[in-house]
Design a protein around this motif. Structure first.
Motif, PDB file in Angstrom:
ATOM      1  N   ILE A   1       0.921  -1.089  -0.073  1.00  0.00           N
ATOM      2  CA  ILE A   1      -0.016  -0.010   0.064  1.00  0.00           C
ATOM      3  C   ILE A   1       0.730   1.223   0.034  1.00  0.00           C
ATOM      4  O   ILE A   1       0.657   2.211  -0.866  1.00  0.00           O
ATOM      5  CB  ILE A   1      -1.018   0.021   1.089  1.00  0.00           C
TER       6      ILE A   1
ATOM      7  N   VAL B   1      -6.226   1.754  -3.756  1.00  0.00           N
ATOM      8  CA  VAL B   1      -5.163   1.088  -3.373  1.00  0.00           C
ATOM      9  C   VAL B   1      -5.153   0.340  -2.009  1.00  0.00           C
ATOM     10  O   VAL B   1      -4.964  -0.720  -1.916  1.00  0.00           O
ATOM     11  CB  VAL B   1      -3.701   2.072  -3.126  1.00  0.00           C
TER      12      VAL B   1
ATOM     13  N   GLU C   1       2.704   1.972  -3.133  1.00  0.00           N
ATOM     14  CA  GLU C   1       1.739   2.298  -4.235  1.00  0.00           C
ATOM     15  C   GLU C   1       1.397   3.709  -4.102  1.00  0.00           C
ATOM     16  O   GLU C   1       1.262   4.259  -5.064  1.00  0.00           O
ATOM     17  CB  GLU C   1       0.677   1.339  -4.485  1.00  0.00           C
TER      18      GLU C   1
END
Ligand code: GLN
Length: 251
Positions: free
Chosen positions: A51, A244, A54
């Motif tokens: 996470i 995400v 990203e």
């Protein structure tokens, strides 16, 4: 005529060069993390994914920057950001008053909950057991995390047990499996991932603390903070951050 041609060539060259430059990223965005914290940061082969990576990636893209992620010890992240060795720190990092004295934090992009992992059949069946009169447990934590700090303040300093700190969350979990510690305090999402990956462990129902995760940036780098935070706020508003989070959590 020759001169004219040379001039034209020069103009074309300059244009070609600047077009090239425009395509280059406007610089590097260096991120420090600690990559034993799934689903926020972990290794897939030799690549760090998750996470935080990203979200940092879509922030960098928005800013036209190139993201570079470095895996270091959790308790080295804030010093590394403070001294300017890294631009941002992102590691499921909880915003706390103490840390706010060291660095600035962006808007929060996720919530974390401190939970307790035990071996199946453990005598510890609720968070309150850790604070009970006469309790004497050995608590596993990751060095420098909020779990480590709370356990030190609430349990060790109160004479209700001992805190053992490990470099990595995965080391703390190994220690639990080996019986070196009676439980591990850590954040809920990595807890879920680690319990799923290791037989015979479970997460206690009760929560220890609810926290906000944010990006740490040096207090000296207010310009970068404005850029990163501006991008983050837009990416929260347009749903990109949620996308995400959904990709990794609650599937
Ligand atoms: N959220 C916790 C903290 O900030 C743990 C973070 C981590 O272990 N990466 O201390």
């Amino acid at each position: 005529m020759k001169k004219m041609f040379a001039l034209l060539l020069a103009v074309v060259l300059v244009l070609a060069l600047s077009a090239c430059a425009a395509k280059q990223p406007a610089g590097k965005l260096t991120m420090a993390t600690e990559a034993t914290f799934p689903p926020y940061e972990y290794y897939e082969g030799d690549k760090i994914v998750g996470i935080d990576v990203e979200i940092a990636q879509i922030i960098a893209e928005k800013l036209g920057m190139e993201l570079e992620v470095t895996d270091i010890a959790f308790d080295s992240i804030l010093p590394g950001v403070q001294t300017g060795k890294y631009d941002i720190g992102m590691a499921g990092m909880t915003v706390t008053d103490e840390r706010m004295e060291q660095v600035n934090f962006s808007e929060s992009y996720a919530t974390g909950v401190q939970v307790v992992i035990v071996k199946d059949g453990s005598a510890i069946t609720s968070v309150d057991d850790l604070f009970a009169d006469g309790a004497n447990n050995t608590i596993g934590t990751q060095t420098g995390t909020t779990g480590f700090l709370y356990a030190t303040w609430d349990i060790e300093d109160e004479g209700l047990g001992t805190v053992k700190a490990f470099a990595k969350t995965t080391d703390a979990v190994e220690a639990l499996k080996n019986g070196q510690v009676d439980c591990v305090i850590l954040d809920n999402e990595p807890a879920k991932a680690l319990v799923a990956a290791n037989e015979g462990l479970s997460i206690l129902d009760s929560e220890y603390a609810v926290e906000d995760y944010a990006i740490a940036i040096s207090k000296d780098n207010t310009e970068l903070m404005e850029k990163v935070n501006g991008a983050l706020v837009e990416l929260i508003k347009d749903g990109s951050v949620q996308k995400v989070l959904d990709k990794y959590i609650g599937k």
